[in-house]
Every structure is written in structure tokens, then in C-alpha cells.
Enzyme design. Structure first.
Site, short mmCIF file in Angstrom:
data_model
loop_
_atom_site.label_atom_id
_atom_site.label_comp_id
_atom_site.label_asym_id
_atom_site.label_seq_id
_atom_site.Cartn_x
_atom_site.Cartn_y
_atom_site.Cartn_z
N HIS A 257 0.82 -1.21 0.00
CA HIS A 257 0.00 0.00 0.00
C HIS A 257 0.85 1.26 0.00
O HIS A 257 0.53 2.25 -0.64
CB HIS A 257 -0.93 0.02 1.22
CG HIS A 257 -1.75 1.27 1.30
ND1 HIS A 257 -1.31 2.41 1.95
CD2 HIS A 257 -2.95 1.58 0.78
CE1 HIS A 257 -2.23 3.35 1.83
NE2 HIS A 257 -3.24 2.88 1.14
N CYS A 258 1.98 1.22 0.70
CA CYS A 258 2.68 2.47 1.01
C CYS A 258 3.37 3.12 -0.19
O CYS A 258 3.04 4.24 -0.57
CB CYS A 258 3.70 2.22 2.12
SG CYS A 258 2.96 1.86 3.72
N ILE A 259 4.35 2.44 -0.78
CA ILE A 259 5.23 3.12 -1.74
C ILE A 259 4.51 3.49 -3.04
O ILE A 259 4.66 4.61 -3.52
CB ILE A 259 6.49 2.28 -2.00
CG1 ILE A 259 7.24 2.07 -0.69
CG2 ILE A 259 7.40 2.99 -3.00
CD1 ILE A 259 8.46 1.20 -0.81
#
Length: 420
Positions: A257-259
Site C-alpha cells: 500500500h505504502c510506496i
């Protein structure tokens, strides 16, 4: 309840586990009936929380629920709902707004409300606060409001909720103190930001830093291949410097999800000021084109061996977004497979953490549990996730032709093995 967490996924469930370990009585609210039923039965749906841990949480009083009345009387409410990208490229705050509206219906004086969902700076104050104040209570005066960015790293055996420093940013100093006191019950170190916007920005800064540096080495991988330079060796050499350098390594794209998602929130906010955030947008462009590059390199490797990609048996090794977990969110394996399929490859996959897998609704057949046999039966194997089971010796011994995008075989010298 001492705590109710809204959203019992990769962020919310580990948070509940640590709270239960600290002796807090915790409830959870989730709209997915299967998740709630599974948790009530003592089953876990995420990598980082085991079934045994769920059982212990239940014995400690954990109450997962589909019904919002679990919020009644909660001293602290933490919102851990998804914030995907909207079609316009900004954050989709539908779940955040919905969670805030739910909290507002049950908000009582003195309650602490914390947003952990990643979003753009200003969300806590500009979006969540007005919704909560529909309750008739005033944020910072009659209830506490704060933002605390999640720092979950799925599959990380060293750092978890307890020993990862927790940033909190309060709407007011009193809000920050309340949030610090809450997290201090089960987190070793709490760091107070100047305010909610600074805490929101800290999360985006962390992930933008990684996004940009991964894009740097991904772009270097493309031209180093043409220059005949072993970038993996160059990175290992540079990493021996004890200061001023942090090693990032190339791959088939970015996942989780983050990068691939979070830096776009910051870009969205900057664009609202009238100009682009060029670093992020360039990094996104570079990382987004890596799956296509991987497919092109695969085609070149087969051509070198006198084979066409069309009709070739291509084995994809690892379809999760990172090593040794089952999480497939934004995995680059899917766009790689999509491109290879369009070029006519006969695909199969192997992944010890995934039993079935599809691309755009079309199932990709599993290669079976015998890795050596699967390698020997394929014209080309491509390592897309660096699972521990993909050890260099096994890959080099049994693969007829191997394209390694994760550096598992970077110390192997063999004509049939090629690194990204």
C-alpha cells in the site's frame, strides 16, 4: 472499551494485539463480515497476527464486531481504514469519512479519536474534525483529536508496533498529550510532532524517500544492463560506506500500500497549489514502467536462446509484493503477468504463500509444490518476489533459463542466469 479500532486489517489488527497485551480491553469494528466471523472464531486473515494470538486477544476481551454500537463508551477510537487512490489520482477518503461519521454518532466528552490512515496533510483538521463536530462536541475542548501515522512493515520479524517509535500529532497540545499517554501504554517510544499536519507529512516523507530512491536504482538497472555493469555488485560495494549512503535495490516494480500509493497523496496536495511535485511524479513514471521492462527483458532472453516468447512456458516465482508474506496488494507480479500474457506467453506461477492467483479475472495455473520440477519444466523462470525458498543453488541448478529481478542469484556465475 478502553479502545475500539475501526478497520481490522494490516494496521488495525496488530494495534489491537498490542493493546490487549498491555491489558487494555479492546473492541474492533469492520464492515467485512468474513473478517469479523473469522476473528470471532480465532482465525487471522493477515500475516503478522497468528491464529494463536487472535485466541489470546479474545480471551483478553477483544470484541470484533460488525455493529457500530461497539463504540458506545469507548475511551479511545483509532481509525485504520483504507485510503486508496481515486480515479483522479488523489486519496479516496470515502472510508475515512464513513468512519468519522460513525464515530460522531457515538462520540462522548473526553474521548480520544486518532486517525492512522495515511492521507494528505490537512485531512485530520479539514475533513475528519468537521465530521466529528457534527456530534455537537468541539475538538480540542470537549474531545481529543490526533493523527498518528501507521508504521507497519508486514513480515518484518524485528520491528512491530511496540518497538517502532510512534509519531503523534495533536490538534492541540492537550490532544497530543492524550494521544501520547494512550500509545505510551504499549509502545516503547512516542514522538510528539508539532501538530497533525506535521505528523501527516512525516508519513508521506518516509514513503516518498523510499519511492524516489527505488526509482533511482530501477532507472540505473535499465542503463547498467546496456553498459554491461553489474549494478547489484556496485550497490553492495557502495553499501560498505559507513556513512552517507543507504542501499536500495532494483526490482520489477513497487508493491504494497505504502510506496506505490502514499507519495501520490503528497503530489495531489502540491498540485492543489498550482504546480507539480516533479520528483514524485517522475519516480512514479519510472517505477510504473518496470513491469513492461521486465517483460521486454524476458523476451530478449528467450530470443537469445532461439525461442519466441509466444508459446513459451514462463514460470513466475513469487506473486506477493515482498518476500515471505502472503500480501498481494499492488504486487508488480500482476502487471508483469498481464504484459507477458498479451505477448503470448504460457504462464504458470509458484508461490508458497499463495494457493490460487488470477490476472484480470483469468486464473493463472499453479505450477505445483515441487519447485525443482516446475523450474525444469519451464522455458523461462522469472523471480518476482524474493521468498526464502528461492535459494540460489536450487534456482541455478534446476532452471533452464532464469531471469532474477530480486537478486537472489547475484553471486551465481552462469550463462543461464541473468539479473535485472
Amino acid at each position: 472499551m478502553d479502545l475500539v479500532v475501526i478497520g481490522l486489517g494490516y494496521v488495525g489488527l496488530p494495534l489491537v494485539r498490542e493493546a490487549c497485551r498491555a491489558g487494555l480491553r479492546a473492541g474492533g469494528l469492520d464492515r467485512d463480515a468474513r473478517v469479523v466471523a473469522g476473528l470471532k472464531a480465532g482465525m487471522s486473515h493477515i500475516d503478522d497476527v497468528s491464529a494463536e494470538e487472535v485466541e489470546r486477544m479474545l480471551r483478553a476481551g477483544f470484541a470484533p464486531s460488525l455493529h457500530e454500537d461497539v463504540l458506545d463508551g469507548a475511551r479511545t477510537v483509532v481509525i485504520c481504514v483504507p485510503t486508496p487512490l481515486s480515479p483522479e489520482g488523489g486519496p479516496d477518503l470515502t472510508a475515512v469519512r464513513g468512519a468519522a461519521e460513525t464515530v460522531a454518532r457515538h462520540l462522548e466528552p473526553g474521548t480520544l479519536v486518532v486517525l492512522e490512515s495515511t492521507t494528505y496533510p490537512g485531512t485530520t483538521e479539514e475533513v475528519v474534525r468537521p465530521i466529528l463536530e457534527k456530534s455537537g462536541l468541539v475538538a480540542g475542548e470537549e474531545f481529543h483529536l490526533a493523527f498518528s501515522p501507521e508504521r507497519i512493515d508486514p513480515g518484518n520479524p524485528v520491528y512491530g508496533v511496540r518497538n517502532t517509535p510512534k509519531i503523534v500529532g495533536g490538534l492541540t497540545p492537550a490532544c497530543a498529550s492524550a494521544a501520547s499517554a494512550f500509545y505510551g501504554k504499549f509502545v516503547d517510544q512516542v514522538v510528539e510532532a508539532k501538530g497533525t499536519r506535521e505528523a501527516e507529512m512525516a508519513k508521506l516523507l518516509e514513503n516518498t524517500y523510499r519511492h524516489v530512491n527505488i526509482a533511482l536504482v530501477n532507472e540505473m538497472a535499465v542503463f547498467c544492463n546496456e553498459l554491461g555493469i553489474d549494478l547489484w555488485d556496485a550497490i553492495d560495494c557502495a553499501a560498505t560506506k559507513p556513512f552517507g549512503f543507504q542501499a536500495f535495490r532494483p526490482g520489477p516494480g513497487v508493491g504494497g500500500h505504502c510506496i506505490p500509493i502514499d507519495p501520490n497523496y503528497l503530489s495531489y496536495k502540491v498540485r492543489s497549489l498550482g504546480y507539480p511535485f516533479r520528483f514524485v511524479e517522475l519516480a512514479q513514471e519510472i517505477n510504473d514502467r518496470m513491469p513492461r521492462y521486465v517483460a521486454e527483458r524476458a523476451q530478449q532472453l528467450l530470443n537469445r536462446e532461439g525461442r519466441a516468447l509466444k508459446g513459451a512456458r514462463v514460470l513466475l516465482l513469487g506473486v506477493t509484493y515482498k518476500a515471505d508474506i502472503a500480501d498481494q496488494r499492488e504486487s508488480p507480479a500482476r502487471p508483469v503477468a498481464r504484459r507477458l500474457a498479451r505477448l503470448g506467453a504460457d504462464l504458470s506461477f509458484h508461490d508458497p504463500f499463495v494457493t490460487s492467483w488470477d490476472v484480470d479475472g483469468a486464473p493463472v495455473p499453479p505450477a505445483g509444490s515441487d519447485l525443482a520440477a516446475a523450474l525444469e519444466a519451464s522455458d523461462l523462470a522469472i523471480v518476482l518476489a524474493g521468498h526464502a525458498v528461492y535459494d540460489a543453488a536450487t534456482l541455478a541448478r534446476h532452471a533452464r533459463l532464469l531471469f532474477d529481478t530480486r537478486g537472489r542469484t547475484r553471486n551465481v556465475q552462469r550463462d543461464t542466469v541473468e539479473l535485472l
